[in-house]
Design a protein around this motif. Structure first.
Motif, PDB file in Angstrom:
ATOM      1  N   ILE A   1       8.867  -7.606  -2.834  1.00 52.41           N
ATOM      2  CA  ILE A   1       8.176  -8.120  -4.008  1.00 52.41           C
ATOM      3  C   ILE A   1       6.707  -8.370  -3.681  1.00 52.41           C
ATOM      4  N   GLY A   2       5.817  -7.695  -4.424  1.00 52.61           N
ATOM      5  CA  GLY A   2       4.393  -7.948  -4.304  1.00 52.61           C
ATOM      6  C   GLY A   2       3.940  -8.888  -5.410  1.00 52.61           C
ATOM      7  N   ARG A   3       2.662  -9.214  -5.409  1.00 53.06           N
ATOM      8  CA  ARG A   3       2.092 -10.075  -6.443  1.00 53.06           C
ATOM      9  C   ARG A   3       0.821  -9.441  -6.989  1.00 53.06           C
ATOM     10  N   ALA A   4       0.728  -9.388  -8.303  1.00 52.03           N
ATOM     11  CA  ALA A   4      -0.471  -8.827  -8.923  1.00 52.03           C
ATOM     12  C   ALA A   4      -1.685  -9.659  -8.510  1.00 52.03           C
ATOM     13  N   ALA A   5      -2.672  -9.002  -7.906  1.00 49.95           N
ATOM     14  CA  ALA A   5      -3.866  -9.696  -7.420  1.00 49.95           C
ATOM     15  C   ALA A   5      -5.061  -9.509  -8.339  1.00 49.95           C
ATOM     16  N   ARG A   6      -5.074  -8.389  -9.052  1.00 52.51           N
ATOM     17  CA  ARG A   6      -6.164  -8.157  -9.995  1.00 52.51           C
ATOM     18  C   ARG A   6      -5.768  -7.059 -10.965  1.00 52.51           C
ATOM     19  N   LEU A   7      -6.340  -7.102 -12.153  1.00 56.33           N
ATOM     20  CA  LEU A   7      -6.209  -6.038 -13.140  1.00 56.33           C
ATOM     21  C   LEU A   7      -7.493  -6.072 -13.949  1.00 56.33           C
ATOM     22  N   ASP A   8      -8.486  -5.366 -13.426  1.00 53.26           N
ATOM     23  CA  ASP A   8      -9.843  -5.452 -13.961  1.00 53.26           C
ATOM     24  C   ASP A   8     -10.256  -4.152 -14.632  1.00 53.26           C
ATOM     25  N   PRO A   9     -10.845  -4.239 -15.820  1.00 52.78           N
ATOM     26  CA  PRO A   9     -11.308  -3.025 -16.502  1.00 52.78           C
ATOM     27  C   PRO A   9     -12.536  -2.441 -15.804  1.00 52.78           C
ATOM     28  N   GLU A  10     -12.641  -1.112 -15.847  1.00 56.85           N
ATOM     29  CA  GLU A  10     -13.814  -0.392 -15.362  1.00 56.85           C
ATOM     30  C   GLU A  10     -14.074   0.738 -16.353  1.00 56.85           C
ATOM     31  N   GLY A  11     -14.882   0.463 -17.347  1.00 54.50           N
ATOM     32  CA  GLY A  11     -15.042   1.407 -18.434  1.00 54.50           C
ATOM     33  C   GLY A  11     -13.737   1.494 -19.211  1.00 54.50           C
ATOM     34  N   ALA A  12     -13.237   2.710 -19.388  1.00 53.85           N
ATOM     35  CA  ALA A  12     -11.961   2.905 -20.085  1.00 53.85           C
ATOM     36  C   ALA A  12     -10.773   2.765 -19.140  1.00 53.85           C
ATOM     37  N   ASN A  13     -11.041   2.697 -17.837  1.00 58.42           N
ATOM     38  CA  ASN A  13      -9.989   2.638 -16.829  1.00 58.42           C
ATOM     39  C   ASN A  13      -9.804   1.215 -16.306  1.00 58.42           C
ATOM     40  N   TRP A  14      -8.879   1.075 -15.351  1.00 59.06           N
ATOM     41  CA  TRP A  14      -8.583  -0.239 -14.791  1.00 59.06           C
ATOM     42  C   TRP A  14      -8.381  -0.131 -13.291  1.00 59.06           C
ATOM     43  N   TRP A  15      -8.671  -1.228 -12.588  1.00 57.03           N
ATOM     44  CA  TRP A  15      -8.312  -1.356 -11.179  1.00 57.03           C
ATOM     45  C   TRP A  15      -7.151  -2.342 -11.085  1.00 57.03           C
ATOM     46  N   PHE A  16      -6.063  -1.876 -10.499  1.00 63.81           N
ATOM     47  CA  PHE A  16      -4.855  -2.687 -10.356  1.00 63.81           C
ATOM     48  C   PHE A  16      -4.624  -2.961  -8.874  1.00 63.81           C
ATOM     49  N   GLY A  17      -4.660  -4.237  -8.502  1.00 62.64           N
ATOM     50  CA  GLY A  17      -4.455  -4.617  -7.115  1.00 62.64           C
ATOM     51  C   GLY A  17      -3.185  -5.427  -6.956  1.00 62.64           C
ATOM     52  N   VAL A  18      -2.407  -5.124  -5.931  1.00 65.24           N
ATOM     53  CA  VAL A  18      -1.160  -5.833  -5.653  1.00 65.24           C
ATOM     54  C   VAL A  18      -1.133  -6.254  -4.191  1.00 65.24           C
ATOM     55  N   ARG A  19      -0.875  -7.534  -3.969  1.00 65.39           N
ATOM     56  CA  ARG A  19      -0.711  -8.020  -2.600  1.00 65.39           C
ATOM     57  C   ARG A  19       0.673  -7.632  -2.112  1.00 65.39           C
ATOM     58  N   VAL A  20       0.707  -6.844  -1.048  1.00 56.20           N
ATOM     59  CA  VAL A  20       1.953  -6.291  -0.528  1.00 56.20           C
ATOM     60  C   VAL A  20       2.506  -7.200   0.572  1.00 56.20           C
ATOM     61  N   PRO A  21       3.829  -7.397   0.622  1.00 52.69           N
ATOM     62  CA  PRO A  21       4.410  -8.184   1.708  1.00 52.69           C
ATOM     63  C   PRO A  21       3.971  -7.651   3.078  1.00 52.69           C
ATOM     64  N   GLU A  22       3.719  -8.555   4.011  1.00 55.51           N
ATOM     65  CA  GLU A  22       3.180  -8.168   5.318  1.00 55.51           C
ATOM     66  C   GLU A  22       4.047  -7.144   6.030  1.00 55.51           C
ATOM     67  N   GLU A  23       5.371  -7.264   5.875  1.00 54.90           N
ATOM     68  CA  GLU A  23       6.259  -6.352   6.595  1.00 54.90           C
ATOM     69  C   GLU A  23       6.224  -4.924   6.048  1.00 54.90           C
ATOM     70  N   LEU A  24       5.588  -4.726   4.906  1.00 56.49           N
ATOM     71  CA  LEU A  24       5.483  -3.386   4.331  1.00 56.49           C
ATOM     72  C   LEU A  24       4.118  -2.752   4.565  1.00 56.49           C
ATOM     73  N   ALA A  25       3.208  -3.490   5.137  1.00 61.55           N
ATOM     74  CA  ALA A  25       1.830  -3.007   5.295  1.00 61.55           C
ATOM     75  C   ALA A  25       1.759  -1.717   6.105  1.00 61.55           C
TER      76      ALA A  25
ATOM     77  N   SER B   1       0.786  -6.027 -20.028  1.00 63.72           N
ATOM     78  CA  SER B   1       1.278  -7.400 -20.198  1.00 63.72           C
ATOM     79  C   SER B   1       1.346  -8.168 -18.880  1.00 63.72           C
ATOM     80  N   LEU B   2       0.956  -7.526 -17.778  1.00 62.40           N
ATOM     81  CA  LEU B   2       0.977  -8.207 -16.486  1.00 62.40           C
ATOM     82  C   LEU B   2      -0.185  -9.182 -16.353  1.00 62.40           C
ATOM     83  N   LYS B   3       0.053 -10.255 -15.615  1.00 65.14           N
ATOM     84  CA  LYS B   3      -0.990 -11.244 -15.327  1.00 65.14           C
ATOM     85  C   LYS B   3      -1.092 -11.423 -13.823  1.00 65.14           C
ATOM     86  N   VAL B   4      -2.241 -11.861 -13.358  1.00 61.97           N
ATOM     87  CA  VAL B   4      -2.428 -12.140 -11.928  1.00 61.97           C
ATOM     88  C   VAL B   4      -1.379 -13.155 -11.478  1.00 61.97           C
ATOM     89  N   GLY B   5      -0.732 -12.841 -10.374  1.00 63.12           N
ATOM     90  CA  GLY B   5       0.317 -13.710  -9.846  1.00 63.12           C
ATOM     91  C   GLY B   5       1.712 -13.263 -10.206  1.00 63.12           C
TER      92      GLY B   5
END
Length: 214
Positions: free
Chosen positions: A105-129, A171-175
């Motif tokens: 299980i990761g956690r949404a870290a960011r979902l930021d617009p960039e023009g018409a697109n988006w940057w989606f960041g997810v914090r990944v569990p350390e054991e999966l890095a 519909s996702l939110k940070v966290g």
């Protein structure tokens, strides 16, 4: 086996917990017509078995392991979920091979617009890095995505408008919890390397060490 190309965004109609697991009922819209009892379907990237189909909905049982290892245990009634039916021989493989076996299980870290697109960041569990590679594939909530950035334990992916509008990302939110499935190739390569290393270690004996002058 799936592709990570979301076919429909359904919703949780009910979520009934028990002492050992849970049963969910999902509104699958038009996908329900193509489902069969005992057939598989990916819900937010987690492969589940449809045990009952009624109209536009299907029910699936969640084991205790599924509740512990995936984000499904945090879903509430009304939550939007990504749905995909299994890969068939005649289906175009437009994403990557996704097993529906969630690694963590990761956690949404960011979902930021960039023009018409988006940057989606997810914090990944350390054991999966160790399975994350730049420009490699990763499934996040069942969406086949390409790793476009990797720093401080956060996977960055570029989201086009179509993906944003036709998945649960809108519909996702940070966290929020996000199911993470790493590329199957990375896991098998690691296992083969580990097996070879284990074999080399097992060949070391006291007698051999003495013969080698130790």
């Amino acid at each position: 086996m799936f592709t990570g190309l979301v076919e429909y965004v359904g919703s949780i109609e009910s979520f009934d917990r028990s002492d050992t697991g849970a049963r969910i009922r999902v509104n699958a819209g038009p996908l329900a017509d193509g489902l069969a009892k005992s057939g598989s379907i990916a819900v937010n990237g987690c492969c589940l078995t449809a045990i009952d189909i009624s109209g536009k909905t299907f029910a699936a049982d969640l084991s205790g392991e599924t509740l512990r290892r995936t984000s499904l245990g945090e879903l509430q009634r009304g939550a939007r979920v990504n749905l995909e039916r299994p890969l068939t021989a005649m289906k175009e493989l437009g994403g990557h091979f996704v097993q529906g076996h969630v690694d963590g299980i990761g956690r949404a870290a960011r979902l930021d617009p960039e023009g018409a697109n988006w940057w989606f960041g997810v914090r990944v569990p350390e054991e999966l890095a160790r399975y994350v590679a730049m420009k490699g594939s990763i499934a996040l909530d069942g969406i086949s995505l390409t790793v476009a950035g990797w720093r401080n334990g956060i996977v960055e992916t570029a989201i086009i408008p179509f993906t944003y509008e036709h998945t649960n990302l809108s519909s996702l939110k940070v966290g929020d919890a996000v199911n993470v499935e790493c590329d199957i190739l990375a896991k098998y390569v690691e296992r083969m390397v580990q097996s070879r290393q284990d074999a080399q270690v097992s060949q070391l004996t006291v007698a051999r060490l003495i013969d080698e002058g130790f």
